[in-house]
Every structure is written in structure tokens, then in C-alpha cells.
Enzyme design. Structure first.
Site, PDB file in Angstrom:
ATOM      1  N   SER A  63       4.509  -3.483   3.295  1.00 13.61           N
ATOM      2  CA  SER A  63       3.413  -4.320   3.781  1.00 13.61           C
ATOM      3  C   SER A  63       3.511  -5.739   3.189  1.00 13.61           C
ATOM      4  CB  SER A  63       2.083  -3.631   3.465  1.00 13.61           C
ATOM      5  OG  SER A  63       1.027  -4.202   4.187  1.00 13.61           O
ATOM      6  N   ALA A  64       2.615  -6.166   2.321  1.00 17.43           N
ATOM      7  CA  ALA A  64       2.731  -7.503   1.709  1.00 17.43           C
ATOM      8  C   ALA A  64       4.076  -7.671   1.012  1.00 17.43           C
ATOM      9  CB  ALA A  64       1.594  -7.726   0.714  1.00 17.43           C
ATOM     10  N   GLU A  95       3.927   0.737  12.265  1.00 17.64           N
ATOM     11  CA  GLU A  95       3.768   1.622  11.105  1.00 17.64           C
ATOM     12  C   GLU A  95       4.722   2.812  11.203  1.00 17.64           C
ATOM     13  OE1 GLU A  95      -0.395   2.488  10.793  1.00 17.64           O
ATOM     14  OE2 GLU A  95      -0.789   0.573   9.804  1.00 17.64           O
ATOM     15  N   GLY A 134      -1.044  -4.929  -0.199  1.00 15.81           N
ATOM     16  CA  GLY A 134      -2.331  -5.468  -0.629  1.00 15.81           C
ATOM     17  C   GLY A 134      -2.540  -6.771   0.104  1.00 15.81           C
ATOM     18  N   HIS A 163       2.569  -3.684   9.977  1.00 15.38           N
ATOM     19  CA  HIS A 163       1.449  -3.030  10.680  1.00 15.38           C
ATOM     20  C   HIS A 163       1.338  -3.557  12.115  1.00 15.38           C
ATOM     21  CE1 HIS A 163      -0.145  -1.422   6.833  1.00 15.38           C
ATOM     22  NE2 HIS A 163       0.051  -2.626   6.332  1.00 15.38           N
TER      23      HIS A 163
END
Lengths: 232, 232
Positions: B122-123, B194, B90, B159
Site C-alpha cells: 500500500s503506502a 487488491e 498507512g 487498492h
């Protein structure tokens, strides 16, 4: 009277630094001899001298001389005495932190609102908004606040990019990011595509340049603004 | 003993949420019944309940139950008692600010270093690094610090995207941004493409997944790391 240009980018593809803006800058800086350049955003970590020299060479084309703010003993004095001011692009966090470190955020805002002609490109446009909360830059340093100059009643997202429908990348699109901003903030955001800029004159703000802009507001579908639209 | 996965993304193109990671998660969370999910990063502003429900449905495929940290009266207790922890993606600024608001940054770090199995995507990977200074996210809220958990001695750029040689966009490439980071910071950065992830077991960190990663260090040309390379 406010007299400023907030531009998405300093450079459009296939053209030299500031080249597409030079006709506008002739008018913005009309009757001004010397422009104060603020190189704090340091694109690619470039030195203040090197960055300022690039601007000197470019603004010489329209017969302006340029002084770097770092050449002055007192940056507040430099801002107070400036005939015109240009804040160039680079990293918005580095720019904002340095403005706070030198304690010149409010002084810069005051002289711009009082009519010192101002050009901001990319990071220099971002700081014209209410906060730097819609920058695209990496947070490589920690500024004491995200609050910006607030010379316009909205935020700017420079280098605005439309979603690429063919992309397989799972990172967020620019539109997704701005919509996330509006989950936590009420400030309207103008996505400024490259080659476009906002021309501020007194209470008037007009979209100028090559491309439409995209206006995002909390809880409302974004809309496209045509060139020459009045923004406020 | 540290036992964690830091993944570039939760979802690879053309596949369901976490699908490519499920075989790894079976092993990471082996012998664990219930996983504590921390939904604070709120992708797209999704609610804690909705985000947690998505994770519940997904981890049910490998027979794990899931509790959202917001379902507990005391988040510190929830972390202390967790059998396994997952921090989803997020917005990294929203995630970091919320971890600081609840004063659980150090507690989370401690239990992970003491062996509570951890998945970050991710985050949730970004916060495993030394700082969040190499996130791609928009700074939509202001956290009290950019300091992260620091369970690895480097930063992560999730990413990670290679430069597109055909692009006419004048915004910075990811590599340019990370090089700018190194103008102001010494921390090494791993650009995780990714489909790739870092598997941490005790003192070992190994690159796993589908793609090579790119290692950036201050003052040194970046290098490519092959899958199965040991990172520390």
C-alpha cells in the site's frame, strides 16, 4: 460582512450542474450582475475557457453574466473588482497550487471576509477551510503549502461518504481517513454529504441542504448535525 | 540486484495481515533472519511499537525476526545493515514526510537498488514509484516533496478500484483521478487491484497475484495487464 456558500458538490445525481443551488444563488448574488469565475481546479483537465463557458450557460438561467479570471490581465485586479466570486470544483491540489502561483490566496480571503459574495463547490469549498488536508483528491501537483483561505474555523470534507458495511475493499473509509487526520491535526472537520452546504452570513454558519453533516473533532466521537444547525 | 515486491495491499478481505503474501515472502527473504520494519505510515495513527509488534507476530510464522527502525539510534545505520526491509501501509503523506524528516529517502533507494530485499504494501508500494502523486490517501501532513524512491519507472495506484456503474456518488472515480494526473504528468501509472503485486528481480518486473492490473499512460487509452505480464 461574510456572505458565502460552501457546497459539498456542484451537481447532485440526476440533476444539472448547479441546478439544486440556483435558488440559493439568486439570493447570494442578489443585486450583482457579473460573477467572477475561477476555473483553476480544472476537473478532468478541462480548459479554463470550456469550464467558464459551462458556468456562463448555467448562471445565465438566473440572469447573471460570468467572467473567467483568466480573461483578465491581472488576477488581483479581477478579484478586487469582482461583484461576486465562484470557485468551482476539480482537483484541490491543482486549484491551490494555481492560487499560490498567482499569489492571490490572501487577496481572495480578504475580499471574501470583506463581503464579496462567494460560492465554493467541492474543491472551492475545501479551500474555504483552514487547510486542504481533508480533500479527497489525488495529489497530482505539489502546491507550496496546504494552508487554505481559512474563512471558516474548521476544515471541510466534501462529497462525504458513509462507510459501506457490505464493502470488501481494504482501502480506508472516509471516517478512518478523517480520524487519521486528527492523529496529526486539531482542526475540526465537517463531512458534508452531497446536496448539503454551509451558508455563511457574518459570524453565522448554518448547515443547509438535503442531508445531515458529520462533525469530527480530535479525541471526541463524531456527531451528526441536523440541517439548519448553527455551526459556529 | 533489485529484489522486491510492491503489493497493492497488506491484507485481502477475509484473510489475516500479510497472509496471502507469506509464500512469496519466504522466497523474497530467503536466507535472511531479521527484517527491518519501517512503521512510519502509522495506519489509523497506530504507534510504531504496536505496528511493529503486529509485523513481528506475522513474520514469526515464516521464522523471521523483525526490528522496528525506531528501535535504532540511527535510522541510516539501520537501513545500511538491514538484511531485508518492509515498509507497511498507512498514510502515504505521513510516511513520505517522515522519510524526508529523517533524511533517509536516498539511502533507502540505494540499498534497495543494490539488492536488499524489499517488501512494500500500500503506502510502502506507493513510495516505490516515481512520486506519491497517485496515492489515494488524505494529505493529512505536508511533506517537503512528492518525489518518491523511484525504484520503478512508473507510479503505482494501490487498492485500485473499478468504477461502480450503480453509484450515484458525484465524487471522481479512480480512473478519472488517474486521467487527471496525466493532464499534469507524463509518468505511467499502474492501477494495482487488491491481491495483486509487482515482483521485481533485477531489470524484470512481473505482475503477480490474483487480479489483472490496469496501465494508464498519458494520451493513450488504459489497457488491462494479465497476471504474469512482464511490465518493463
Amino acid at each position: 460582512m461574510l456572505n458565502a456558500i460552501l457546497a459539498s458538490t456542484s451537481t447532485v445525481h440526476g440533476s444539472d450542474f448547479l441546478e439544486y443551488l440556483l435558488p440559493e444563488l439568486k439570493e447570494l448574488f442578489k443585486d450583482k450582475q457579473n460573477i467572477l469565475f475561477i476555473p483553476y481546479a480544472r476537473p478532468g483537465g478541462i480548459s479554463y475557457n470550456e469550464y467558464t463557458n459551462n458556468v456562463k450557460m448555467t448562471l445565465a438561467k438566473i440572469n447573471k453574466s460570468v467572467s473567467g479570471i483568466h480573461e483578465f490581465d491581472d488576477p488581483v485586479n479581477a478579484i478586487d473588482q469582482a461583484e461576486g466570486i465562484f470557485v468551482g470544483g476539480g482537483n484541490t491540489f491543482v486549484l491551490t497550487k494555481t492560487l499560490y502561483d498567482f499569489d492571490i490566496v490572501n487577496r481572495l480571503k480578504d475580499v471574501i471576509l470583506n463581503g464579496t459574495p462567494y460560492l465554493g463547490t467541492s474543491a472551492g469549498s475545501n479551500i474555504g477551510g483552514q487547510t486542504i488536508g481533508t480533500t479527497n483528491d489525488m495529489p497530482i501537483v505539489y502546491p507550496p503549502s496546504f494552508k487554505a483561505l481559512g474563512i471558516v474555523p474548521f476544515n471541510i470534507n466534501p462529497h462525504y461518504l458513509d462507510p459501506d458495511p457490505s464493502s470488501t475493499h481494504m482501502g480506508e473509509t472516509r471516517e478512518t481517513r478523517i480520524n487519521e487526520f486528527h492523529e496529526f491535526n486539531d482542526i475540526p472537520v465537517i463531512g458534508l454529504r452531497e446536496g448539503s452546504f454551509i451558508r455563511l452570513k457574518g459570524l453565522k454558519a448554518t448547515l443547509k441542504g438535503r442531508k445531515r453533516a458529520r462533525l469530527f473533532r480530535k479525541g471526541i466521537e463524531p456527531i451528526e448535525l441536523e440541517v439548519n444547525t448553527s455551526l459556529v
